[in-house]
Design a protein around this motif. Structure first.
Motif, PDB file in Angstrom:
ATOM      1  N   GLY A  35       0.699  -1.205   0.193  1.00 37.98           N
ATOM      2  CA  GLY A  35       0.119   0.052   0.062  1.00 37.98           C
ATOM      3  C   GLY A  35       0.848   1.440  -0.044  1.00 37.98           C
ATOM      4  N   TYR A  36       0.573   2.088  -0.595  1.00 35.19           N
ATOM      5  CA  TYR A  36       1.127   3.484  -0.895  1.00 35.19           C
ATOM      6  C   TYR A  36       0.482   4.638  -0.517  1.00 35.19           C
ATOM      7  N   GLU A  37       0.608   5.458   0.241  1.00 34.47           N
ATOM      8  CA  GLU A  37      -0.042   6.818   0.420  1.00 34.47           C
ATOM      9  C   GLU A  37       0.486   7.586  -1.140  1.00 34.47           C
ATOM     10  N   ILE A  65      -1.795  -3.301  -5.986  1.00 25.73           N
ATOM     11  CA  ILE A  65      -1.116  -2.062  -5.341  1.00 25.73           C
ATOM     12  C   ILE A  65      -2.323  -1.315  -4.921  1.00 25.73           C
ATOM     13  N   LEU A  66      -2.335  -1.033  -3.520  1.00 26.47           N
ATOM     14  CA  LEU A  66      -3.321  -0.305  -2.882  1.00 26.47           C
ATOM     15  C   LEU A  66      -2.699   1.237  -3.038  1.00 26.47           C
ATOM     16  N   LEU A  67      -3.747   2.200  -3.772  1.00 25.35           N
ATOM     17  CA  LEU A  67      -3.515   3.448  -3.617  1.00 25.35           C
ATOM     18  C   LEU A  67      -4.303   3.945  -2.526  1.00 25.35           C
ATOM     19  N   GLU A 140       6.898   4.454  14.240  1.00 23.39           N
ATOM     20  CA  GLU A 140       7.853   4.932  13.171  1.00 23.39           C
ATOM     21  C   GLU A 140       7.431   5.481  11.846  1.00 23.39           C
ATOM     22  N   ILE A 141       6.126   5.173  11.761  1.00 23.12           N
ATOM     23  CA  ILE A 141       5.575   6.231  10.491  1.00 23.12           C
ATOM     24  C   ILE A 141       5.398   7.638  10.969  1.00 23.12           C
ATOM     25  N   GLN A 142       4.646   8.076  12.266  1.00 22.36           N
ATOM     26  CA  GLN A 142       4.379   9.165  12.482  1.00 22.36           C
ATOM     27  C   GLN A 142       5.269   9.995  13.403  1.00 22.36           C
ATOM     28  N   VAL A 153      -6.545   5.486  14.024  1.00 17.43           N
ATOM     29  CA  VAL A 153      -7.243   4.617  13.200  1.00 17.43           C
ATOM     30  C   VAL A 153      -6.451   4.065  11.849  1.00 17.43           C
ATOM     31  N   TYR A 154      -5.447   4.756  11.549  1.00 19.31           N
ATOM     32  CA  TYR A 154      -4.869   4.478  10.425  1.00 19.31           C
ATOM     33  C   TYR A 154      -4.138   3.074  10.277  1.00 19.31           C
ATOM     34  N   PRO A 155      -3.411   2.786  11.348  1.00 18.71           N
ATOM     35  CA  PRO A 155      -3.089   1.382  11.381  1.00 18.71           C
ATOM     36  C   PRO A 155      -4.045   0.076  11.638  1.00 18.71           C
ATOM     37  N   MET A 157      -7.033   0.284  10.034  1.00 16.73           N
ATOM     38  CA  MET A 157      -7.271   0.340   8.638  1.00 16.73           C
ATOM     39  C   MET A 157      -6.401  -0.521   7.853  1.00 16.73           C
ATOM     40  N   GLN A 158      -5.316  -0.313   8.250  1.00 17.05           N
ATOM     41  CA  GLN A 158      -4.091  -0.910   7.547  1.00 17.05           C
ATOM     42  C   GLN A 158      -4.264  -2.328   7.658  1.00 17.05           C
ATOM     43  N   THR A 159      -4.685  -2.500   8.944  1.00 22.07           N
ATOM     44  CA  THR A 159      -5.084  -4.065   9.401  1.00 22.07           C
ATOM     45  C   THR A 159      -6.053  -4.639   8.507  1.00 22.07           C
TER      46      THR A 159
HETATM   47  N1  TYR Z   1       1.398   2.546   5.675  1.00 18.37           N
HETATM   48  C1  TYR Z   1       1.853   2.943   4.227  1.00 18.37           C
HETATM   49  C2  TYR Z   1       2.617   4.166   4.155  1.00 18.37           C
HETATM   50  O1  TYR Z   1       3.469   4.559   5.163  1.00 18.37           O
HETATM   51  C3  TYR Z   1       0.815   3.115   3.494  1.00 18.37           C
HETATM   52  C4  TYR Z   1      -0.252   1.968   3.468  1.00 18.37           C
HETATM   53  C5  TYR Z   1      -1.657   2.250   3.692  1.00 18.37           C
HETATM   54  C6  TYR Z   1      -0.043   0.648   3.247  1.00 18.37           C
HETATM   55  C7  TYR Z   1      -2.629   1.163   3.824  1.00 18.37           C
HETATM   56  C8  TYR Z   1      -0.870  -0.311   3.448  1.00 18.37           C
HETATM   57  C9  TYR Z   1      -2.415  -0.140   3.681  1.00 18.37           C
HETATM   58  O2  TYR Z   1      -2.947  -1.274   3.717  1.00 18.37           O
HETATM   59  O3  TYR Z   1       3.188   4.656   3.155  1.00 18.37           O
END
Ligand code: TYR
Length: 325
Positions: A35-37, A65-67, A140-142, A153-155, A157-159
């Motif tokens: 996944g990519y932002e 590829i997740l946009l 590590e991301i933020q 909420v972000y992680p 949803m990634q889950t």
């Molecule tokens: N967390 C990823 C990044 O830092 C982006 C991402 C978002 C990856 C949702 C996967 C996902 O399911 O770019």
């Protein structure tokens, strides 16, 4: 190359090795994603995980590829309209890079993340995950104290993406590992399967050989770079004649050969005039690194060659960007 070796080459970590071996035993039709932002210009960080997706396609897996438009929104990257526009540019660059549309499924997060079922699962995860746990997954991301609710909420949803995209493998840079660990813990709570994860390394900063190459500081190489930019950046790179410089340092020139060039070319030719020994040809990273260490390959020649091959990798994306602008 053995399927397991192809799937795991250049990976910094696989979680767990046993699960990935199981996948490698029967990879056909298994689904993997990154996944990519959305961001307007791809840089080498994106291309490192993209290389892994190309390996996985070669191994017979289906690649998604997740946009991640909703994630970018949650991360304050702009309005949905802006984010979608960057996402389209991002997709075009991935296609130009070699992830062709016939073999790669490009999915917008918003295509499924706003559905009722997903939303209800999200709320269930919100109930079962502590704030602390979710915030640590994002560290590590933020990494800051002013995190908004959106950042926890972000992680989650990634889950859920791992379940909703029906994946067998989650791929990301090493900076995604905490989220993937959270996903491994939380998915079973909702009655879903645990999926293995594969993490690619973080390449060192080009000029210092320290820490990581990032788009926010230091030198990055991106789809926007001209041939001259590339030459200049690579020529000023840190390149001691060793794979293992002192302390925490890395040799970024060798890393770029290893993670970016050798996976995409069968043979690397270092062009040298006859009076300097003539051309050198390598078909694997190890022999090039060994020659750099022995002095057979001069750092200046290594850099010149690296710039040429990176230019070849970047050229189609650079062209695409020009068309789009
Ligand atoms: N967390 C990823 C990044 O830092 C982006 C991402 C978002 C990856 C949702 C996967 C996902 O399911 O770019």
């Amino acid at each position: 190359m053995e399927t397991y070796d192809l799937i795991t080459r250049n990976a910094e970590e696989v979680v767990t090795d046993e699960e990935v071996r199981e996948l490698a035993a029967d990879p056909d039709g298994k689904r993997a994603y990154v996944g990519y932002e959305p961001s307007g210009v791809l840089h080498l960080g994106h291309l490192l995980t993209a290389n892994k997706l190309i390996d996985l396609q070669e191994a017979g897996m289906e690649v998604v590829i997740l946009l991640a438009d909703v994630h970018a929104y949650l991360n304050g990257k702009g309005t949905f309209e802006e984010i979608r526009e960057t996402a389209e540019q991002m997709k075009a660059q991935f296609v130009a890079y070699g992830l062709d549309e016939d073999n790669t499924e490009f999915v917008y997060g918003s295509a499924f993340q706003l559905d009722e079922e997903y939303t209800l699962d999200l709320h269930e995860l919100e109930l079962s995950t502590t704030l602390n746990r979710s915030q640590r997954a994002m560290a590590e991301i933020q990494g800051d104290e002013t995190a908004k609710v959106s950042h926890v909420v972000y992680p989650l949803m990634q889950t859920l993406d791992i379940e909703y995209l029906d994946l067998d493998l989650a791929v990301g840079g090493l900076d995604q590992r905490k989220v993937h660990m959270l996903a491994r813990e939380e998915l079973p709570e909702l009655g879903y399967d645990v999926r293995p994860a594969l993490h690619t390394p973080i390449v060192a900063d080009l000029t210092s050989g320290e820490g990581k190459m990032s788009s926010s500081e230091g030198v990055t190489i991106s789809m926007e770079d001209s041939t001259d930019d590339l030459e200049e950046k690579v020529n000023s790179a840190f390149c001691p004649p060793t794979r293992d410089p002192e302390g925490d340092l890395e040799n970024p020139v060798l890393e770029l050969f290893e993670f970016h060039v050798f996976p995409r070319f069968d043979e690397i030719v270092v062009e040298r005039p006859d009076e300097y020994g003539g051309d050198l040809t390598y078909d694997d990273y190890e022999s090039l690194a060994a020659d750099l260490e022995s002095g057979e390959l001069h750092p200046a020649d290594a850099k010149g060659t690296l710039a040429t091959y990176l230019d070849e990798l970047i050229a189609p994306g650079r062209e695409k960007l020009r068309e789009l602008r």
